[in-house]
Design a protein around this motif. Structure first.
Motif, PDB file in Angstrom:
ATOM      1  N   PHE A   8      -0.857  -1.870  -4.567  1.00  0.00           N
ATOM      2  CA  PHE A   8      -0.106  -2.159  -5.783  1.00  0.00           C
ATOM      3  C   PHE A   8       0.590  -3.493  -5.635  1.00  0.00           C
ATOM      4  CE2 PHE A   8      -0.210   2.449  -5.453  1.00  0.00           C
ATOM      5  CZ  PHE A   8      -0.670   2.805  -6.711  1.00  0.00           C
ATOM      6  N   THR A   9       0.801  -4.154  -6.770  1.00  0.00           N
ATOM      7  CA  THR A   9       1.612  -5.356  -6.815  1.00  0.00           C
ATOM      8  C   THR A   9       2.919  -4.993  -7.499  1.00  0.00           C
ATOM      9  OG1 THR A   9      -0.363  -6.736  -6.952  1.00  0.00           O
ATOM     10  CG2 THR A   9       1.741  -7.748  -7.588  1.00  0.00           C
ATOM     11  N   LEU A  10       4.023  -5.194  -6.790  1.00  0.00           N
ATOM     12  CA  LEU A  10       5.349  -4.878  -7.305  1.00  0.00           C
ATOM     13  C   LEU A  10       6.176  -6.146  -7.396  1.00  0.00           C
ATOM     14  CD1 LEU A  10       4.370  -2.160  -5.853  1.00  0.00           C
ATOM     15  CD2 LEU A  10       6.769  -1.628  -5.698  1.00  0.00           C
ATOM     16  N   GLU A  11       7.010  -6.223  -8.432  1.00  0.00           N
ATOM     17  CA  GLU A  11       8.001  -7.280  -8.455  1.00  0.00           C
ATOM     18  C   GLU A  11       8.883  -7.094  -7.221  1.00  0.00           C
ATOM     19  OE1 GLU A  11      10.087  -6.914 -12.146  1.00  0.00           O
ATOM     20  OE2 GLU A  11       8.496  -7.936 -13.261  1.00  0.00           O
ATOM     21  N   GLN A  12       9.441  -8.175  -6.713  1.00  0.00           N
ATOM     22  CA  GLN A  12      10.208  -8.117  -5.472  1.00  0.00           C
ATOM     23  C   GLN A  12      11.367  -7.124  -5.560  1.00  0.00           C
ATOM     24  OE1 GLN A  12      11.337 -11.956  -4.054  1.00  0.00           O
ATOM     25  NE2 GLN A  12      11.738 -11.213  -2.001  1.00  0.00           N
TER      26      GLN A  12
ATOM     27  N   PHE B  92       2.225   5.397 -10.250  1.00  0.00           N
ATOM     28  CA  PHE B  92       1.988   3.956 -10.372  1.00  0.00           C
ATOM     29  C   PHE B  92       0.591   3.691 -10.937  1.00  0.00           C
ATOM     30  CE2 PHE B  92       5.143   2.654  -6.809  1.00  0.00           C
ATOM     31  CZ  PHE B  92       6.173   2.594  -7.721  1.00  0.00           C
ATOM     32  N   GLN B  93      -0.395   4.458 -10.496  1.00  0.00           N
ATOM     33  CA  GLN B  93      -1.764   4.275 -10.993  1.00  0.00           C
ATOM     34  C   GLN B  93      -1.838   4.533 -12.491  1.00  0.00           C
ATOM     35  OE1 GLN B  93      -3.740   6.996  -8.242  1.00  0.00           O
ATOM     36  NE2 GLN B  93      -5.119   5.321  -7.708  1.00  0.00           N
TER      37      GLN B  93
ATOM     38  N   SER C 297       0.862  -1.178   0.000  1.00  0.00           N
ATOM     39  CA  SER C 297       0.000   0.000   0.000  1.00  0.00           C
ATOM     40  C   SER C 297       0.899   1.229   0.000  1.00  0.00           C
ATOM     41  CB  SER C 297      -0.884  -0.011   1.248  1.00  0.00           C
ATOM     42  OG  SER C 297      -1.613   1.199   1.326  1.00  0.00           O
ATOM     43  N   ILE C 298       0.698   2.079  -0.990  1.00  0.00           N
ATOM     44  CA  ILE C 298       1.439   3.328  -1.077  1.00  0.00           C
ATOM     45  C   ILE C 298       0.415   4.447  -1.106  1.00  0.00           C
ATOM     46  CG2 ILE C 298       3.068   4.713  -2.425  1.00  0.00           C
ATOM     47  CD1 ILE C 298       4.150   2.052  -3.562  1.00  0.00           C
ATOM     48  N   ALA C 299       0.452   5.292  -0.100  1.00  0.00           N
ATOM     49  CA  ALA C 299      -0.514   6.392   0.034  1.00  0.00           C
ATOM     50  C   ALA C 299      -1.948   5.879  -0.012  1.00  0.00           C
ATOM     51  CB  ALA C 299      -0.261   7.458  -1.020  1.00  0.00           C
ATOM     52  N   GLY C 300      -2.176   4.728   0.609  1.00  0.00           N
ATOM     53  CA  GLY C 300      -3.516   4.176   0.715  1.00  0.00           C
ATOM     54  C   GLY C 300      -3.997   3.400  -0.498  1.00  0.00           C
ATOM     55  N   MET C 301      -3.177   3.296  -1.534  1.00  0.00           N
ATOM     56  CA  MET C 301      -3.541   2.547  -2.733  1.00  0.00           C
ATOM     57  C   MET C 301      -2.737   1.243  -2.778  1.00  0.00           C
ATOM     58  SD  MET C 301      -5.844   4.279  -4.332  1.00  0.00           S
ATOM     59  CE  MET C 301      -5.861   3.320  -5.819  1.00  0.00           C
TER      60      MET C 301
END
Length: 80
Positions: free
Chosen positions: A14-18, A56-57, A8-12
């Motif tokens: 996300f799926t990130l590669e490791q 990211f969005q 969660s970044i700023a409440g959103m």
């Protein structure tokens, strides 16, 4: 196949590669250290995370996983 991390970044969410997650974490830790002596450090970091989340969005509309190259490009946009 690349392992992923859900964050969660700023409440959103996300799926990130490791490796992308590690780069984001390193970047934010460096910023926290840089701004640690400022009275408004928490607000500055929150603003940076919010902008990162927006970027990211914009990228995640076409695919689901944020890659290391995405993170590197976003960091180059935002600066060190």
């Amino acid at each position: 196949m690349e392992p992923t991390v859900r964050v969660s970044i700023a409440g959103m969410a996300f799926t990130l590669e490791q490796d992308a997650y590690q780069r984001v974490d390193d970047y934010l830790q460096a910023l926290r250290a840089h701004f640690s002596n400022k009275p408004d450090a928490d607000e500055i970091i929150a603003d940076i995370e919010s902008r990162m989340s927006e970027l990211f969005q914009m990228r995640s509309k076409s695919y689901n996983v944020v890659t290391l190259s995405d993170v590197q490009e976003i960091i180059s946009i935002m600066g060190n």
